[in-house]
Each structure stands twice: as C-alpha cells, then as structure tokens.
Design an enzyme around this catalytic site. Structure first.
Site, mmCIF file in Angstrom:
data_model
loop_
_atom_site.group_PDB
_atom_site.id
_atom_site.type_symbol
_atom_site.label_atom_id
_atom_site.label_comp_id
_atom_site.label_asym_id
_atom_site.label_seq_id
_atom_site.Cartn_x
_atom_site.Cartn_y
_atom_site.Cartn_z
ATOM 1 C CB THR A 100 -0.756 -0.071 1.206
ATOM 2 O OG1 THR A 100 -1.668 -1.219 1.282
ATOM 3 C CG2 THR A 100 -1.968 1.296 1.064
ATOM 4 C CE LYS A 176 -4.804 -1.777 1.163
ATOM 5 N NZ LYS A 176 -5.650 -2.435 2.045
ATOM 6 C CE LYS A 245 1.629 1.986 4.791
ATOM 7 N NZ LYS A 245 1.019 0.968 3.868
#
Ligand code: NAP
Length: 305
Positions: A100, A176, A245
């Site tokens: 990701t 995503k 993140k």
C-alpha cells in the site's frame, strides 16, 4: 509458470509477504527472495527459496519481481536505492507492486520503469495475513495490458478475486487507499458505538452480534466488531503504525486531488493519537480505544490471543 522457468523475485517477507511467498512456492514457482532482516527468510529458504544478498540479487533480467513492503520509503529504497533492482530488471521485466503506497510514488516508478523498458504493475491487496495464507486476498490491479497478463498467473495463486482498474497503475493504489479509508472509518464508528453502549450498561458484544448478522453482515463489521468488543489488539495482523501511514496517504491523495475528506481527517487524528500513546505495534483496530478514553472509560490492557 513452471519450475523450469526463471525464478520470480520476492522482496519483503513481513506479515503479508511471508505467507504470499510461501503460497507461490507451494504452487510451483521458483523464488529468489530478499528481506531487510534476512532471518525472516529462513522458513522460506527451508521450503526451497533462494536468499539473495540485496534486492537486485533477487531479480532475473527480463523476469518478474514482486514487492510487498511497509511503505513508500521501503519501496523506493529497494527499487532505486543502493542495491536496488530497477537496473537489473532490465528490458521486458515486470515489477508487481503489492504494497500500500502512494499513487504519487507509483506515477514516478511507472516512468522510471518505462525509461528502462520494463513495466510497473500495481496490485495492492485487501485481506489480513490469515487471508494471505489462505490465498483469499482481494487484489486490485492496474497497469499496461502485457504486464498484467504476465502478472496474472501469480495473482491467481495469491488471491480469490482480481479487480482490474485499467492501464494507469496509480489508479489501483487510489482504490486501495479509498478502501482502507472505509475500513478505518468503520473501526472508528465501531469504537464510538461500543463506548456509547458501555456507558449505557449495554453489552457491546450482544449489539455487535445483532449488527454483524443483520444490517452489517459483512467481513469488516464482523471481524473488527469482534476485535473491538473483545479488545484483542495483539498480536497485530496489521500494525497500527501502518494504519497511520495509510491515513496519511489518504490525506495526501485528498489534498493532491483537491477532495475534502473531513472523516479522513478525523480518523488520521485518531491514528496520530494512538501512535503518541505508544500503540504503534498493536493491531490498527486499537484506534477504537480513542473513543472509549474520550468517554472516560478505562481502555484496559490489550488482551493477547
Ligand atoms: P510488516 O509485517 O511490517 O512488513 C513490512 C516489510 O517491509 C518487512 O519485510 C520489512 O522488513 C520491510 N521494510 C520496512 N522498511 C523497509 C526498508 N526501509 N527497506 C527495506 N525493507 C523494509 O507489514 P505487512 O503487514 O506485511 O504489510 C506490508 C504491506 O502490505 C504494507 O504496505 C501494508 O500497508 C500492506 N497491507 C497489509 C495488510 C495487513 O493486514 N497486514 C493488509 C493489506 C495490505 P523487515 O523484516 O526487515 O522489518
């Protein structure tokens, strides 16, 4: 790809990468692996993988390399940094990028690959490590058609569903991030609902049972509803530090495309607070503890499985 064909490179053997690589080996792919901490490769080496001493060493010119790394920095280092594989991958090589990461980095890597005649395919995944082990990942793929065609046999080993988002690789990374934004928002909502119920002397587990078998009968509410009501935040399936993140990446993508996302801002602050409280290595569902604390409820020590 049969055992007679060149080995596939696999870089990043963390919670997700290790079971994914093991599945490729079990399906008959030959693997050359690299991980920053080499000890994590030992179980795979015992299963027949060859351990490379740097990322480039895991890669066959013109071959296929899969990356499953923590974040942008890690992906940039193994691709473009010292010992990075970009040059060695060479003409006709394919990089299947499953971490990701930011759409912005993907855009840059698409260009850097193109300059060398190789191709970047984005293939980020939904599903936690147990789904990876069971070959049940949901994979979002995007990139040029010939590269996607070469990636397909590997992706079919790794996942139960493959959704194609076209020829522009960054698109799959946006998908995503949007998906993780939905999951993180659901966890925050579950935390707030659980706090309200606890303050009202109603058993949150009974509520979750109702919701997850009727109106919200889907994996996200079922799995995270259970984790939040049971307070089982360790061991982490997905580390909270990586959740922050992703929240940061959602914020960057939102700002970059001038898309106000007020929920995303709130969830990012929750992750920031959780990291500040020392919860980086708990499961990202521990972000739900913020709502309990705000309500004056004891968060309690995280339970272990
Ligand atoms: P993880 O267990 O923390 O593993 C991270 C991997 O990245 C390890 O191999 C680590 O190497 C490596 N790494 C970190 N920084 C590096 C650097 N600077 N240079 C080289 N290697 C570096 O993470 P994970 O849960 O497997 O997640 C991997 C990716 O999948 C992430 O992008 C995550 O967002 C995504 N993802 C995770 C899940 C999940 O449920 N866990 C689900 C879907 C997607 P070391 O072993 O040396 O630390």
């Amino acid at each position: 790809m049969s055992r007679g064909e060149p080995p596939v490179g696999f870089i990043g053997l963390g919670s997700m990468g290790a079971p994914m690589a093991a599945n490729l080996l079990a399906a008959g792919f030959r693997l050359r692996v690299w991980n920053r901490t080499p000890g994590r490769a030992e179980p795979l080496v015992a299963q027949g993988a060859v351990l490379a001493t740097d990322p480039a060493g895991a890669v066959e010119p013109g071959g296929i390399v899969v990356t499953m790394l923590a974040d942008d920095r890690a992906l940039e280092e193994v691709t473009l940094g010292a010992g990075g594989f970009l040059e060695r991958l060479g003409a006709d090589g394919v990089h299947i990028s499953m971490s990701t990461v930011s759409p912005a980095l993907a855009r840059r890597l698409v260009e850097r690959h193109r300059e060398r005649g190789n191709l970047y395919v984005a293939a980020p995944v939904f599903g936690r490590p147990e789904m990876a082990a069971a070959r049940k990942l949901v994979i979002c793929v995007a990139g040029e058609e010939p590269a996607k065609a070469r990636a397909r046999p590997l992706l079919e080993v790794l996942g139960q569903d493959i959704f194609d988002f076209g020829q522009e690789a960054p698109a799959a990374h946006v998908v995503k991030l949007a998906g993780n934004f939905l999951i993180a928002s659901a966890i925050e909502a579950l935390g707030e609902a659980a706090a309200l119920l606890r303050k009202s002397a109603v058993d949150p587990a009974a509520f979750m049972n109702l919701m997850s078998t009727t109106l919200f009968a889907c994996p996200v509410y079922q799995n995270y509803g259970r984790i939040v009501t049971e307070g089982r935040y360790a061991p982490a399936g997905f580390r909270l530090a990586l959740g922050l993140k992703d929240a940061e990446l959602v914020g960057q993508a939102a700002s970059g495309s001038v898309t106000p996302m007020p929920f995303a801002d709130l969830v990012r602050q929750r992750f920031l607070a959780a990291v500040a409280k020392g919860r980086s290595d708990l499961d990202w569902a521990a972000v739900a503890l913020g709502a309990a604390e705000d309500a004056g409820l004891p968060a309690g020590a995280p339970r272990k499985e």
